[in-house]
Design a protein around this motif. Structure first.
Motif, mmCIF file in Angstrom:
data_model
loop_
_atom_site.group_PDB
_atom_site.id
_atom_site.type_symbol
_atom_site.label_atom_id
_atom_site.label_comp_id
_atom_site.label_asym_id
_atom_site.label_seq_id
_atom_site.Cartn_x
_atom_site.Cartn_y
_atom_site.Cartn_z
ATOM 1 N N LYS A 108 0.831 -1.211 0.000
ATOM 2 C CA LYS A 108 0.000 0.000 0.000
ATOM 3 C C LYS A 108 0.866 1.262 0.000
ATOM 4 C CE LYS A 108 -3.953 2.205 0.395
ATOM 5 N NZ LYS A 108 -4.653 2.386 1.653
ATOM 6 N N LEU A 109 0.596 2.129 -0.952
ATOM 7 C CA LEU A 109 1.345 3.376 -1.072
ATOM 8 C C LEU A 109 0.515 4.558 -0.598
ATOM 9 C CD1 LEU A 109 2.691 2.846 -4.711
ATOM 10 C CD2 LEU A 109 3.909 2.377 -2.577
ATOM 11 N N SER A 110 -0.740 4.575 -1.041
ATOM 12 C CA SER A 110 -1.579 5.744 -0.777
ATOM 13 C C SER A 110 -2.060 5.752 0.676
ATOM 14 C CB SER A 110 -2.755 5.761 -1.746
ATOM 15 O OG SER A 110 -3.270 4.464 -1.892
ATOM 16 N N PRO A 111 -2.433 6.941 1.194
ATOM 17 C CA PRO A 111 -2.837 7.037 2.601
ATOM 18 C C PRO A 111 -4.097 6.255 2.904
ATOM 19 C CG PRO A 111 -2.651 9.205 1.572
ATOM 20 C CD PRO A 111 -2.496 8.200 0.484
ATOM 21 N N THR A 112 -4.237 5.898 4.178
ATOM 22 C CA THR A 112 -5.461 5.241 4.643
ATOM 23 C C THR A 112 -6.606 6.236 4.540
ATOM 24 O OG1 THR A 112 -4.038 4.214 6.252
ATOM 25 C CG2 THR A 112 -6.389 3.926 6.581
ATOM 26 N N VAL A 113 -7.728 5.778 4.020
ATOM 27 C CA VAL A 113 -8.895 6.664 3.904
ATOM 28 C C VAL A 113 -9.796 6.410 5.106
ATOM 29 C CG1 VAL A 113 -10.944 7.184 2.538
ATOM 30 C CG2 VAL A 113 -8.791 6.655 1.398
ATOM 31 N N ILE A 114 -10.124 7.465 5.831
ATOM 32 C CA ILE A 114 -11.030 7.307 6.972
ATOM 33 C C ILE A 114 -12.459 7.253 6.438
ATOM 34 C CG2 ILE A 114 -11.772 8.248 9.200
ATOM 35 C CD1 ILE A 114 -8.755 7.518 9.109
ATOM 36 N N CYS A 115 -13.115 6.121 6.647
ATOM 37 C CA CYS A 115 -14.472 5.959 6.086
ATOM 38 C C CYS A 115 -15.526 6.407 7.095
ATOM 39 C CB CYS A 115 -14.697 4.513 5.736
ATOM 40 S SG CYS A 115 -13.469 3.879 4.611
#
Ligand SMILES: C[S@@+](CC[C@H](N)C(=O)[O-])C[C@H]1O[C@@H](n2cnc3c(N)ncnc32)[C@H](O)[C@@H]1O
Length: 227
Positions: free
Chosen positions: A220-227
């Motif tokens: 995983k490269l992109s930031p964690t998305v807060i859902c």
């Protein structure tokens, strides 16, 4: 010169000419990891081949310093979950399965049948007793309802079906922390799995990395998305 030193290079080239790759796993930590795999495989529950088993451990170890829980979807009799638990550094391992076998296969899933790999939840709970494992019985993604706010460092998918792979990626990709790794079994081996990986990652920055054996890995490269 040992027999292995003498004939190893020839054997490797013979394998290569016949469409196989033979790797040396007889040194240091590698040897210990392969021994762990062999011991577990002998218990009759693990469906991963030697390359898959060792790569699963290697990828997991690479996420040691990444925050987040571990998850496996497609636990069946518990073989791969037990292998993961031996290298999990005490992190919580969420295991997901219907424990009633595969859901109904779709058009992309030739060769699979509903109910395949059916296992008893109680039997698997007994097998994994004492390990930091949390069970989530039921069809994924419905079974992940309580984990909407969770974040993950390592995810193992072994679900065989096109829609199951897509549903798992849809849930875990945004919740995988940067540097986290997802390993999916049956890539290039099962058409539905291969198609689902291609479709999901077509518009993502991460390129799926094909591994030796039947796995694909994504870092995983992109930031964690807060859902
Ligand atoms: C090949 S088995 C897993 C083998 C196991 N990982 C091992 O190596 O020992 C595949 C499992 O995926 C589970 N599965 C597939 N799709 C699922 C879904 N949508 N929700 C829950 N379980 C699913 C099936 O019930 C089955 O037990």
């Amino acid at each position: 010169m040992t027999l292995k030193e003498r004939f190893g290079p020839f054997l490797k080239m013979w394998c290569a000419r016949n469409g196989m790759v033979l790797a040396n796993y007889s040194n240091g930590d590698r040897k210990a990891r392969l021994r762990d795999y062999v011991r577990l495989k002998a218990q009759g529950r693990l469906l991963q081949n030697p390359a898959d088993g060792c790569q699963l451990i290697n990828a997991l170890l690479a996420t040691k310093n990444v925050d987040g829980d571990i998850a496996e979807v497609g636990t069946a009799a518990g073989g791969s979950a037990r292998l993961i638990s031996q290298y999990s550094n005490g992190k919580t391992i969420h295991v997901f399965d219907t424990f009633e076998g595969l859901p109904k296969p779709g058009k992309m899933d030739a060769g699979f049948v509903e109910g395949q790999y059916r296992c008893s939840l109680e039997d698997v709970q007994e097998y994994l007793k004492g390990l930091p494992v949390e069970f989530h019985k039921g069809r994924f993604p419905e079974s992940a309802g309580s984990l909407q706010a969770s974040r993950f460092s390592f995810v193992h998918l072994d679900v065989d079906l096109y829609q199951s792979v897509l549903d798992c990626l849809g849930f875990f990709y945004p919740r995988l922390n940067p540097g986290g790794i997802l390993v999916c079994h049956d890539y290039l081996h099962v058409e539905g799995v291969t198609q689902a990986i291609a479709k999901f990652f077509a518009d993502k920055p991460e390129g799926p990395i094909e591994l030796i054996g039947h796995q694909v890995m994504v870092v995983k490269l992109s930031p964690t998305v807060i859902c």
